[in-house]
Design a protein around this motif. Sequence first.
Motif, mmCIF file in Angstrom:
data_model
loop_
_atom_site.group_PDB
_atom_site.id
_atom_site.type_symbol
_atom_site.label_atom_id
_atom_site.label_comp_id
_atom_site.label_asym_id
_atom_site.label_seq_id
_atom_site.Cartn_x
_atom_site.Cartn_y
_atom_site.Cartn_z
ATOM 1 N N GLU A 168 36.291 -32.268 0.555
ATOM 2 C CA GLU A 168 37.696 -32.395 0.171
ATOM 3 C C GLU A 168 38.456 -31.086 0.384
ATOM 4 O O GLU A 168 39.622 -31.095 0.804
ATOM 5 C CB GLU A 168 37.819 -32.814 -1.299
ATOM 6 C CG GLU A 168 36.992 -34.023 -1.681
ATOM 7 C CD GLU A 168 35.650 -33.608 -2.269
ATOM 8 O OE1 GLU A 168 35.214 -34.293 -3.222
ATOM 9 O OE2 GLU A 168 35.064 -32.614 -1.795
ATOM 10 N N ILE A 169 37.787 -29.963 0.102
ATOM 11 C CA ILE A 169 38.419 -28.652 0.284
ATOM 12 C C ILE A 169 38.618 -28.381 1.769
ATOM 13 O O ILE A 169 39.671 -27.873 2.193
ATOM 14 C CB ILE A 169 37.576 -27.550 -0.367
ATOM 15 C CG1 ILE A 169 37.405 -27.816 -1.866
ATOM 16 C CG2 ILE A 169 38.187 -26.176 -0.119
ATOM 17 C CD1 ILE A 169 38.697 -27.866 -2.654
ATOM 18 N N GLN A 170 37.634 -28.722 2.566
ATOM 19 C CA GLN A 170 37.754 -28.552 4.013
ATOM 20 C C GLN A 170 38.926 -29.360 4.563
ATOM 21 O O GLN A 170 39.669 -28.889 5.438
ATOM 22 C CB GLN A 170 36.449 -28.971 4.690
ATOM 23 C CG GLN A 170 35.260 -28.092 4.332
ATOM 24 C CD GLN A 170 33.939 -28.676 4.815
ATOM 25 O OE1 GLN A 170 33.865 -29.844 5.221
ATOM 26 N NE2 GLN A 170 32.893 -27.865 4.766
ATOM 27 N N GLU A 199 47.672 -35.466 2.393
ATOM 28 C CA GLU A 199 47.269 -36.725 3.025
ATOM 29 C C GLU A 199 45.746 -36.909 2.988
ATOM 30 O O GLU A 199 44.990 -36.048 3.435
ATOM 31 C CB GLU A 199 47.754 -36.763 4.472
ATOM 32 C CG GLU A 199 47.454 -38.075 5.178
ATOM 33 C CD GLU A 199 48.001 -38.117 6.594
ATOM 34 O OE1 GLU A 199 47.700 -39.096 7.308
ATOM 35 O OE2 GLU A 199 48.727 -37.186 6.984
ATOM 36 N N GLY A 200 45.304 -38.024 2.444
ATOM 37 C CA GLY A 200 43.887 -38.359 2.412
ATOM 38 C C GLY A 200 43.075 -37.600 1.381
ATOM 39 O O GLY A 200 41.841 -37.709 1.368
ATOM 40 N N ILE A 201 43.730 -36.851 0.496
ATOM 41 C CA ILE A 201 43.023 -36.020 -0.482
ATOM 42 C C ILE A 201 42.831 -36.799 -1.779
ATOM 43 O O ILE A 201 43.792 -37.389 -2.305
ATOM 44 C CB ILE A 201 43.807 -34.715 -0.754
ATOM 45 C CG1 ILE A 201 44.055 -33.954 0.556
ATOM 46 C CG2 ILE A 201 43.054 -33.848 -1.757
ATOM 47 C CD1 ILE A 201 42.802 -33.622 1.341
ATOM 48 N N LYS A 245 35.506 -29.773 11.709
ATOM 49 C CA LYS A 245 35.205 -31.165 11.377
ATOM 50 C C LYS A 245 36.462 -32.024 11.342
ATOM 51 O O LYS A 245 36.413 -33.217 11.654
ATOM 52 C CB LYS A 245 34.492 -31.232 10.021
ATOM 53 C CG LYS A 245 33.056 -30.780 10.023
ATOM 54 C CD LYS A 245 32.522 -30.613 8.617
ATOM 55 C CE LYS A 245 32.699 -31.850 7.752
ATOM 56 N NZ LYS A 245 32.106 -31.662 6.399
ATOM 57 N N PHE A 246 37.584 -31.424 10.967
ATOM 58 C CA PHE A 246 38.788 -32.213 10.704
ATOM 59 C C PHE A 246 39.915 -31.980 11.703
ATOM 60 O O PHE A 246 40.835 -32.795 11.768
ATOM 61 C CB PHE A 246 39.299 -31.924 9.287
ATOM 62 C CG PHE A 246 38.438 -32.533 8.210
ATOM 63 C CD1 PHE A 246 38.555 -33.870 7.878
ATOM 64 C CD2 PHE A 246 37.502 -31.765 7.544
ATOM 65 C CE1 PHE A 246 37.774 -34.430 6.885
ATOM 66 C CE2 PHE A 246 36.706 -32.310 6.548
ATOM 67 C CZ PHE A 246 36.836 -33.651 6.220
ATOM 68 N N LEU A 279 42.294 -27.697 3.767
ATOM 69 C CA LEU A 279 42.567 -26.561 4.648
ATOM 70 C C LEU A 279 42.955 -27.029 6.042
ATOM 71 O O LEU A 279 43.864 -26.459 6.662
ATOM 72 C CB LEU A 279 41.350 -25.635 4.704
ATOM 73 C CG LEU A 279 40.953 -24.977 3.375
ATOM 74 C CD1 LEU A 279 39.796 -24.009 3.587
ATOM 75 C CD2 LEU A 279 42.139 -24.262 2.744
ATOM 76 N N ALA A 280 42.288 -28.066 6.547
ATOM 77 C CA ALA A 280 42.656 -28.596 7.863
ATOM 78 C C ALA A 280 44.069 -29.173 7.835
ATOM 79 O O ALA A 280 44.857 -28.960 8.774
ATOM 80 C CB ALA A 280 41.652 -29.648 8.303
ATOM 81 N N ASN A 281 44.409 -29.897 6.775
ATOM 82 C CA ASN A 281 45.775 -30.401 6.635
ATOM 83 C C ASN A 281 46.774 -29.249 6.594
ATOM 84 O O ASN A 281 47.862 -29.330 7.179
ATOM 85 C CB ASN A 281 45.908 -31.235 5.356
ATOM 86 C CG ASN A 281 45.241 -32.588 5.444
ATOM 87 O OD1 ASN A 281 44.745 -32.985 6.496
ATOM 88 N ND2 ASN A 281 45.209 -33.305 4.341
ATOM 89 N N GLY A 282 46.396 -28.181 5.889
ATOM 90 C CA GLY A 282 47.271 -27.024 5.793
ATOM 91 C C GLY A 282 47.496 -26.360 7.134
ATOM 92 O O GLY A 282 48.610 -25.928 7.455
#
Length: 243
Positions: free
Chosen positions: A210-212, A142-144, A38-39, A215-218
């Motif tokens: 938010e968790i997803q 970012e964006g969290i 998704k991200f 993880l995508a940012n990570g």
Amino acid sequence: MRVLVWNEGVHEANQHPANIGEYYPEGMHGAIAAGLRKFLPDDAEVSTATLADPEHGLSAEVLENTDVVLWWGHAAHDQVDDAVVERVKEHVLGGMGLLVLHSAHFSKIFRSLLGTTCSLAWRNEGEQELVWTVKPSHPIAEGIPHPIVIPKQEMYGELFDIPDPDDLIFISSFAGGEVFRSGVTFTRGRGRIFYFSPGDQEYPVYQQTEIQQVLANGVRWAAPEPGERVLPQVSNPPRQWLL
């Protein structure tokens, strides 16, 4: 970007807890992979592997073609082959990114890379967790939202026996008053490591947007830049000495 979500798959196979099939019909690895898709950019390749796969789905060929591994483990740390752990470690030291999730703090790969017990305090009463951003300038934040609200989660608390992290990004608080360094980064060799604790087999945490996004940012942060990675070598290359 080539991403591999690794999960023991033991809880799913045993249907324990009983609600795991309701929360994660495609397994926790399936939910994590779906959230990443998704991200992450449309051209990102996100695949999954489990403990039961040949070589645990972590063969030399697979790792050579993977930029970031996400690792979820809990009930079968001792069943992961030591040779596979060493193979993953070599790739991390060479620049492959690694995200270590929830109970994988006790995984062989995380403990080997950090060199400590990685033990912590815990209590599982399904209480609310608030995940507070303490380094908003970091790309993973970012964006969290601040905080992330997780309605029900297992409590992880200090002392968390890890070396001083490179970055402390998230701290969690719980109803019992405990706090926990729930989002931290490390560098080992050329590889970037992100540990993120929210995400348990008993609660649908990996279904939270938010968790997803975390993880995508990570994954984006941990992925090596082109030309940055060095693949493991069987032996040291010969040296050309200047006389």
